[in-house]
Enzyme design. Structure first.
Site, PDB file in Angstrom:
ATOM      1  N   CYS A   2       0.202  -1.344  -0.054  1.00  0.00           N
ATOM      2  CA  CYS A   2       0.348   0.054  -0.098  1.00  0.00           C
ATOM      3  C   CYS A   2       0.622   0.831  -0.193  1.00  0.00           C
ATOM      4  O   CYS A   2       1.488   1.246   0.542  1.00  0.00           O
ATOM      5  CB  CYS A   2      -1.353   0.240   0.839  1.00  0.00           C
ATOM      6  SG  CYS A   2      -1.571  -1.352   1.483  1.00  0.00           S
ATOM      7  N   ARG A  27       6.270  -0.578  -3.989  1.00  0.00           N
ATOM      8  CA  ARG A  27       6.218  -1.019  -2.347  1.00  0.00           C
ATOM      9  C   ARG A  27       5.461  -2.590  -2.595  1.00  0.00           C
ATOM     10  O   ARG A  27       5.314  -3.173  -1.626  1.00  0.00           O
ATOM     11  CB  ARG A  27       5.342   0.200  -2.079  1.00  0.00           C
ATOM     12  CG  ARG A  27       5.923   1.078  -1.672  1.00  0.00           C
ATOM     13  CD  ARG A  27       5.520   1.797  -1.257  1.00  0.00           C
ATOM     14  NE  ARG A  27       4.888   1.319   0.581  1.00  0.00           N
ATOM     15  CZ  ARG A  27       4.918   2.448   1.697  1.00  0.00           C
ATOM     16  NH1 ARG A  27       6.370   2.550   1.698  1.00  0.00           N
ATOM     17  NH2 ARG A  27       4.275   1.549   2.923  1.00  0.00           N
ATOM     18  N   TRP A  72      -2.217  -3.504  -1.455  1.00  0.00           N
ATOM     19  CA  TRP A  72      -2.391  -4.760  -1.289  1.00  0.00           C
ATOM     20  C   TRP A  72      -3.411  -4.819  -0.473  1.00  0.00           C
ATOM     21  O   TRP A  72      -3.240  -4.818   0.550  1.00  0.00           O
ATOM     22  CB  TRP A  72      -1.261  -4.567  -0.362  1.00  0.00           C
ATOM     23  CG  TRP A  72      -0.605  -5.766  -1.742  1.00  0.00           C
ATOM     24  CD1 TRP A  72       0.765  -6.474  -2.674  1.00  0.00           C
ATOM     25  CD2 TRP A  72      -0.694  -7.282  -0.218  1.00  0.00           C
ATOM     26  NE1 TRP A  72       0.852  -7.536  -2.069  1.00  0.00           N
ATOM     27  CE2 TRP A  72       0.334  -7.995  -1.524  1.00  0.00           C
ATOM     28  CE3 TRP A  72      -0.256  -7.017   0.676  1.00  0.00           C
ATOM     29  CZ2 TRP A  72       0.788  -9.363  -0.588  1.00  0.00           C
ATOM     30  CZ3 TRP A  72      -0.633  -8.607   1.980  1.00  0.00           C
ATOM     31  CH2 TRP A  72       0.038  -9.602   0.907  1.00  0.00           C
ATOM     32  N   ASN A  98      -3.386   3.284   4.800  1.00  0.00           N
ATOM     33  CA  ASN A  98      -2.583   2.639   4.684  1.00  0.00           C
ATOM     34  C   ASN A  98      -2.333   1.209   6.432  1.00  0.00           C
ATOM     35  O   ASN A  98      -2.766   2.144   6.920  1.00  0.00           O
ATOM     36  CB  ASN A  98      -0.924   2.647   4.895  1.00  0.00           C
ATOM     37  CG  ASN A  98      -0.815   2.869   3.361  1.00  0.00           C
ATOM     38  OD1 ASN A  98      -1.587   2.743   1.931  1.00  0.00           O
ATOM     39  ND2 ASN A  98       0.473   2.867   2.917  1.00  0.00           N
ATOM     40  N   GLY A  99      -2.599   0.535   5.743  1.00  0.00           N
ATOM     41  CA  GLY A  99      -3.122  -0.877   7.177  1.00  0.00           C
ATOM     42  C   GLY A  99      -3.644  -1.709   7.726  1.00  0.00           C
ATOM     43  O   GLY A  99      -4.578  -1.951   6.030  1.00  0.00           O
ATOM     44  N   GLU A 468      19.750 -17.812  -0.850  1.00  0.00           N
ATOM     45  CA  GLU A 468      19.379 -16.121  -1.261  1.00  0.00           C
ATOM     46  C   GLU A 468      18.764 -16.208  -2.763  1.00  0.00           C
ATOM     47  O   GLU A 468      18.119 -15.825  -3.392  1.00  0.00           O
ATOM     48  CB  GLU A 468      20.379 -15.486  -0.275  1.00  0.00           C
ATOM     49  CG  GLU A 468      20.206 -14.565  -1.832  1.00  0.00           C
ATOM     50  CD  GLU A 468      19.022 -13.182  -1.103  1.00  0.00           C
ATOM     51  OE1 GLU A 468      18.378 -13.472  -0.245  1.00  0.00           O
ATOM     52  OE2 GLU A 468      18.814 -12.288  -1.821  1.00  0.00           O
ATOM     53  N   LYS A 472      16.092 -15.808  -4.463  1.00  0.00           N
ATOM     54  CA  LYS A 472      16.137 -15.133  -5.409  1.00  0.00           C
ATOM     55  C   LYS A 472      15.284 -15.283  -7.055  1.00  0.00           C
ATOM     56  O   LYS A 472      14.238 -14.463  -7.806  1.00  0.00           O
ATOM     57  CB  LYS A 472      16.739 -13.953  -5.714  1.00  0.00           C
ATOM     58  CG  LYS A 472      18.076 -12.857  -5.426  1.00  0.00           C
ATOM     59  CD  LYS A 472      17.183 -11.958  -5.373  1.00  0.00           C
ATOM     60  CE  LYS A 472      16.098 -11.772  -4.083  1.00  0.00           C
ATOM     61  NZ  LYS A 472      16.773 -11.460  -2.525  1.00  0.00           N
ATOM     62  N   GLU A 475      11.837 -16.016  -6.711  1.00  0.00           N
ATOM     63  CA  GLU A 475      10.826 -14.420  -6.177  1.00  0.00           C
ATOM     64  C   GLU A 475      10.123 -13.989  -7.535  1.00  0.00           C
ATOM     65  O   GLU A 475       9.663 -13.453  -8.205  1.00  0.00           O
ATOM     66  CB  GLU A 475      11.322 -13.382  -6.246  1.00  0.00           C
ATOM     67  CG  GLU A 475      11.406 -12.996  -4.766  1.00  0.00           C
ATOM     68  CD  GLU A 475      12.602 -12.184  -3.709  1.00  0.00           C
ATOM     69  OE1 GLU A 475      13.137 -12.217  -4.149  1.00  0.00           O
ATOM     70  OE2 GLU A 475      11.069 -11.753  -2.869  1.00  0.00           O
ATOM     71  N   HIS A 491      18.910 -37.217   1.633  1.00  0.00           N
ATOM     72  CA  HIS A 491      17.948 -38.105   2.328  1.00  0.00           C
ATOM     73  C   HIS A 491      16.941 -37.514   2.216  1.00  0.00           C
ATOM     74  O   HIS A 491      15.883 -37.197   3.418  1.00  0.00           O
ATOM     75  CB  HIS A 491      18.864 -37.306   4.373  1.00  0.00           C
ATOM     76  CG  HIS A 491      19.896 -37.420   4.308  1.00  0.00           C
ATOM     77  ND1 HIS A 491      20.511 -39.048   5.130  1.00  0.00           N
ATOM     78  CD2 HIS A 491      21.291 -36.808   4.847  1.00  0.00           C
ATOM     79  CE1 HIS A 491      21.845 -38.814   5.573  1.00  0.00           C
ATOM     80  NE2 HIS A 491      21.932 -37.732   5.613  1.00  0.00           N
ATOM     81  N   LYS A 586       7.818  -4.872  -2.100  1.00  0.00           N
ATOM     82  CA  LYS A 586       8.578  -4.210  -1.389  1.00  0.00           C
ATOM     83  C   LYS A 586       8.871  -3.755   0.759  1.00  0.00           C
ATOM     84  O   LYS A 586       9.963  -4.673   1.123  1.00  0.00           O
ATOM     85  CB  LYS A 586       8.949  -3.067  -1.434  1.00  0.00           C
ATOM     86  CG  LYS A 586      10.925  -2.462  -1.616  1.00  0.00           C
ATOM     87  CD  LYS A 586      11.411  -3.820  -2.010  1.00  0.00           C
ATOM     88  CE  LYS A 586      12.626  -3.118  -1.677  1.00  0.00           C
ATOM     89  NZ  LYS A 586      13.830  -4.006  -2.065  1.00  0.00           N
TER      90      LYS A 586
HETATM   91  O1  M6R Z   1      12.175  -5.215   4.543  1.00  0.00           O
HETATM   92  P1  M6R Z   1      12.673  -6.559   5.031  1.00  0.00           P
HETATM   93  O2  M6R Z   1      14.198  -6.236   4.935  1.00  0.00           O
HETATM   94  O3  M6R Z   1      12.790  -7.023   6.591  1.00  0.00           O
HETATM   95  O4  M6R Z   1      11.556  -7.878   4.091  1.00  0.00           O
HETATM   96  C1  M6R Z   1      12.203  -9.120   4.259  1.00  0.00           C
HETATM   97  C2  M6R Z   1      11.797  -9.977   3.140  1.00  0.00           C
HETATM   98  O5  M6R Z   1      10.200  -9.418   3.326  1.00  0.00           O
HETATM   99  C3  M6R Z   1      12.234  -9.284   2.262  1.00  0.00           C
HETATM  100  O6  M6R Z   1      13.910  -9.633   2.166  1.00  0.00           O
HETATM  101  C4  M6R Z   1      11.963 -10.015   1.096  1.00  0.00           C
HETATM  102  O7  M6R Z   1      12.150 -11.187   1.303  1.00  0.00           O
HETATM  103  C5  M6R Z   1      12.708  -9.568  -0.574  1.00  0.00           C
HETATM  104  N1  M6R Z   1      11.381  -9.662  -1.343  1.00  0.00           N
HETATM  105  C6  M6R Z   1      13.651 -10.444  -1.012  1.00  0.00           C
HETATM  106  O8  M6R Z   1      13.854 -10.368  -2.161  1.00  0.00           O
END
Ligand code: M6R
Length: 591
Positions: A2, A27, A72, A98-99, A468, A472, A475, A491, A586
């Site tokens: 949002c 965002r 959102w 927002n919220g 990681e 990536k 995502e 395993h 984001k």
């Molecule tokens: O703003 P933050 O670092 O607390 O966010 C945590 C996760 O939401 C964030 O790292 C998310 O996994 C990303 N989309 C990773 O690319």
């Protein structure tokens, strides 16, 4: 998650709010809306979809007063009815929010029995409560009364059709910034919305109520007492939030990493001494265990931090997933210290744990890219990661920046004068070399595009980068990707290997080189397509991507660039919306 934007002033508010919503797109959102003063009334346009879907409605429109929102969905599916702004029953008030209002059902029953609702949102309750209380009290009081009843989090902007000279605003536990410009006042969920419109800003404290007019504003607390806050200059420039010559913010942000490391060194070192408060270092030195709390990519950066604290400072450390920790009761040591990692500083899961920790009066530190965020304000100590604004939803430079700052912090805690600084300079150069060879990542990506599943494997710190890398890739390419410690394959996970399943092994540590290779071979024997990312000193001629040697404990900073590029190119080849992947936001402000 949002975004809110509002403007009252001499410039064209419709265009400012529209452009502001575009800046807040990163965002994450699924519907969008705008309301603006149109002669003596208010025109509202809202749509499910992208900000650009509003373009036909706002084209050639002008006004001195407008509010807008990117939603959102939480309560109610993403559709036009649920999109903001929402109107009160008598159409007097128009609101964006927002919220989440946790007690909205209760408030509906208690105060709004005769009211009708057009959406499934919790938001509609707020605008109608304002209208309800405004029947018997002045608007300022009606808003503050409404605020006093709301449980949850909110940042709201309100227009009153009977007084279209101003924007009312109020917030609690959800970010809202007031921007002061030469020609007017702007309101936005984050600083990016204010760039180019305002020169100074104020981050509004929780439970602030305010009114913005063309050339002035007032802030009040919940009981109506005036608050005075000194505005700060806006240092983010239009260039900082511009893609420049890159096609995507993600690629730009990947490319910024070598330079970013040099600027972090500049901020955190004075000569050979770390520029970190002694008070913080002593607090950490006195603890018996470091508890690291974060989500997603930040949690994976936290795993590297754990390694640094244990290996460089000989201090036990444990990494917790914030959304798990909040609903569990782990054994806490006698003298714990908590470190929270967050790029945005607004992640609800992390904030929830922070509040719990704060209540228990345990010392804490936030390591974030947004020191003025809710986390930055809640914590005892805060370290800026100095990554610069990260716009792509998929985090890249914030990950490496967190690792770098953690290594510097660990060195400072240990008091041992290692050559970390020159090693990090070496990392910066190595990153540049990797970027130079980006075509190899494009080659790997070509082999991944048709896969339904993919795997990253590694051991120790190579496994943590694998996590990681897998995050990536899933995502932004939407390929189901998992990371496994390579020894765990046999395993269970090896059952998932079939013909041409891509398996990417990361090998940068001498002690685990041979064994990871042997684990990879086991998958290849079962049909997998194997790829190896290895450090030069351990590489074999057939390896896919050979990264330059750096200090062994810093190699994840270099292999991270490779996995980021692999994800980027795979998503590119699949024509995905790289900077705004589906379903993701984001700034994750709901638990
Ligand atoms: O703003 P933050 O670092 O607390 O966010 C945590 C996760 O939401 C964030 O790292 C998310 O996994 C990303 N989309 C990773 O690319």
């Amino acid at each position: 998650m949002c975004g809110i934007m509002g403007y009252v002033g001499e410039l064209n508010a419709v265009q400012i709010v529209y452009k502001g919503l575009e800046k807040l797109e990163y965002r994450g959102y699924d519907s969008v809306g705008i309301a603006y003063k149109d002669n003596f009334t208010v025109t509202i346009a809202k749509e499910k979809g992208r900000v650009m879907d509003l373009a036909p409605f706002v084209k050639n429109k002008s006004s001195d007063l407008a509010i807008g929102h990117t939603r959102w969905a939480t309560h109610g599916e993403p559709n036009q009815q649920n999109a903001h702004p929402h109107c009160s029953n008598q159409n007097q008030f128009i609101l964006v929010h927002n919220g989440i209002i946790e007690n909205y059902q209760k408030l509906k029953v208690e105060y709004l029995s005769g009211y009708s609702f057009k959406s499934q949102t919790d938001t509609e309750i707020i605008v109608n409560l304002i209208e309800y209380f405004a029947l018997t009290m002045p608007i300022n009081e009606a808003i503050r009364k409404t605020m006093s009843l709301l449980e949850g989090s909110y940042a709201c902007l309100v227009l009153d059709k009977k007084n279209l000279n101003c924007i009312y605003f109020f917030c609690d536990k959800n970010p809202l910034l007031l921007g002061i410009g030469k020609n007017g006042i702007a309101l936005s969920s984050d600083i990016t919305g204010l760039v180019g419109v305002a020169d100074q800003y104020i981050v509004l404290e929780d439970k602030t109520f305010g009114i913005a007019y063309l050339n002035r504003y007032s802030l009040y607390d919940l009981i109506g007492l005036k608050i005075n806050v000194k505005p700060k200059p806006i240092l983010v420039t239009a260039a900082d939030i511009d893609k420049k010559t890159f096609h995507h913010f993600m690629l730009k942000e990947i490319y910024e990493q070598p330079m970013m490391i040099r600027s972090i060194l500049h901020k955190y070192f004075i000569g050979d001494e770390e520029n970190i408060s002694m008070k913080l270092l002593n607090k950490i030195r006195k603890c018996d265990k470091i508890n690291i709390v974060a989500c997603g990519t930040s949690m994976y950066a936290g795993m590297m931090a754990k390694y640094f604290f244990e290996k460089l400072c000989f201090m036990p450390a444990e990494v917790f997933c914030a959304s798990e920790l909040i609903y569990s009761t782990p054994l806490i040591s006698k003298r714990p210290f908590f470190i929270f990692y967050s790029q945005s500083g607004e992640t609800a899961d992390v904030l929830a744990v922070m509040k719990k920790v704060k209540k228990q009066k345990f010392p804490m530190l936030a390591i974030t890219n947004n020191v003025e965020s809710s986390m930055g304000r809640l914590t005892d100590f805060c370290l800026d990661i100095y990554a610069g604004k990260e716009i792509a939803v998929a985090s890249t430079k914030a990950y490496t920046a967190m690792i770098v700052v953690s290594a510097i912090l660990a060195r400072a805690i240990s008091g041992i004068k290692t050559n970390l600084k020159s090693n990090l300079k070496g990392v910066s150069l190595a990153m540049e070399k990797v970027l130079h060879n980006k075509e190899i990542c494009l080659g790997i990506a070509k082999e991944l595009t048709d896969a339904s599943d993919a795997f990253y494997i590694g051991r120790g710190i190579d496994y943590w980068v694998s996590l990681e890398g897998a995050l990536k890739l899933k995502e932004i390419s939407y390929i189901h990707t998992e990371a496994f410690p390579s020894g765990e394959l046999k395993h269970g996970p090896i059952a998932l290997i079939h013909k041409d399943t891509p398996v990417i092994a990361i090998i940068t540590q001498e002690g685990t080189n041979r064994i990871i290779r042997s684990n990879l071979t086991e998958t290849i024997s079962r049909g997998a397509k194997g790829f190896v990312i290895s450090s030069k000193s351990l590489s074999l001629p057939e390896d896919t991507f050979v990264i330059p040697n750096v200090a062994h404990y810093l190699s994840p900073l270099v292999s991270a660039i490779v996995v980021q590029l692999i994800a980027y190119y795979t998503a590119l080849l699949k024509h995905n919306d790289i900077d705004k992947p589906k379903n993701l936001a984001k700034c994750v402000t709901v638990e």
